[in-house]
Design a protein around this motif. Structure first.
Motif, short mmCIF file in Angstrom:
data_model
loop_
_atom_site.label_atom_id
_atom_site.label_comp_id
_atom_site.label_asym_id
_atom_site.label_seq_id
_atom_site.Cartn_x
_atom_site.Cartn_y
_atom_site.Cartn_z
N ALA A 30 18.02 -64.16 -10.58
CA ALA A 30 18.82 -63.08 -9.99
C ALA A 30 19.35 -63.49 -8.61
CB ALA A 30 17.97 -61.81 -9.85
N VAL B 207 21.01 -59.47 -3.33
CA VAL B 207 21.81 -58.25 -3.23
C VAL B 207 21.61 -57.62 -1.86
CG1 VAL B 207 21.76 -57.80 -5.73
CG2 VAL B 207 19.96 -56.85 -4.28
N GLY C 284 18.61 -59.07 -7.56
CA GLY C 284 18.70 -58.51 -8.90
C GLY C 284 18.70 -57.00 -9.00
N ASP C 285 18.69 -56.52 -10.27
CA ASP C 285 18.66 -55.10 -10.59
C ASP C 285 17.89 -54.93 -11.90
OD1 ASP C 285 19.10 -52.40 -10.92
OD2 ASP C 285 21.24 -52.60 -11.40
N PRO C 286 16.69 -54.38 -11.88
CA PRO C 286 16.01 -53.81 -10.71
C PRO C 286 15.67 -54.92 -9.71
CG PRO C 286 14.50 -53.92 -12.56
CD PRO C 286 15.85 -54.34 -13.08
N ALA C 287 15.55 -54.54 -8.47
CA ALA C 287 15.42 -55.51 -7.40
C ALA C 287 14.01 -56.04 -7.21
CB ALA C 287 15.90 -54.90 -6.09
N SER D 206 23.38 -50.78 -2.33
CA SER D 206 22.33 -51.54 -1.67
C SER D 206 20.96 -51.02 -2.05
CB SER D 206 22.52 -51.50 -0.15
OG SER D 206 22.34 -50.20 0.33
N VAL D 207 19.98 -51.90 -1.90
CA VAL D 207 18.59 -51.57 -2.21
C VAL D 207 17.95 -50.97 -0.97
CG1 VAL D 207 16.37 -52.54 -2.90
CG2 VAL D 207 18.47 -53.45 -3.88
N THR E 118 12.94 -48.93 -3.13
CA THR E 118 13.43 -48.45 -4.41
C THR E 118 14.94 -48.54 -4.39
OG1 THR E 118 13.53 -46.19 -3.61
CG2 THR E 118 11.52 -46.85 -4.77
N LEU E 119 15.53 -48.52 -5.56
CA LEU E 119 16.98 -48.53 -5.62
C LEU E 119 17.52 -47.21 -5.12
CD1 LEU E 119 17.75 -50.28 -9.01
CD2 LEU E 119 18.02 -51.18 -6.72
N THR F 168 20.75 -54.96 1.10
CA THR F 168 19.68 -53.98 1.34
C THR F 168 20.18 -52.95 2.34
OG1 THR F 168 18.69 -55.20 3.19
CG2 THR F 168 17.87 -55.72 0.97
#
Length: 133
Positions: free
Chosen positions: A36, A39, A52-55, A10-11, A3-4, A41
């Motif tokens: 995307a 990103v 991306g976001d949401p990842a 970071s994710v 989850t974000l 983690t």
């Protein structure tokens, strides 16, 4: 499942059970998925990645899937077992040991639309002889 993280850049994602297997230590993750970019983690393991976001989150090192009655689809020559989740979908490679899991948020649409980006990475995993039928 990742989850974000609150206000973090970071994710949050944890490595899978067999993330230390050689095939998962050097996964050739794509630079982009679904338009995307990759990103950061929370894990430094090369077995996890996010975009991306949401990842969209991918993890290498899940146990190989046993024969199943769940939906199995072939995308770009790679077999995947796809499940609907409350906030998107999950796709796990079928026929590889270890397996890769891809979590796709609902906003990207059905998971199979994003799976072609992962075909090169999956082809690097050891096959176990299982295929969608």
């Amino acid at each position: 499942m990742g989850t974000l993280a609150g206000c973090s850049a970071s994710v949050a994602v944890s490595p899978a059970q067999f993330a230390d297997r050689p095939a998962c230590r050097s996964v050739p993750w794509p630079e982009q998925v679904g338009g995307a970019s990759r990103v950061a983690t929370s894990s430094r393991s090369p077995s996890v990645a996010a975009w991306g976001d949401p990842a969209i989150i991918a993890r290498c090192g899940l146990p190989a899937l046993a024969p199943t009655t769940l939906a199995c689809v072939t995308v770009d020559g790679v077999d995947w077992v796809v499940r609907t989740l409350s906030d998107g979908s999950s796709a796990t490679t079928y026929g590889t040991d270890p397996a890769i899991e891809v979590l796709v948020p609902e906003s990207y649409g059905p998971a199979p639309l994003e799976l072609p980006a992962f075909a090169p990475a999956v082809r690097e995993l050891p096959p176990n002889g299982r295929h969608c039928s």
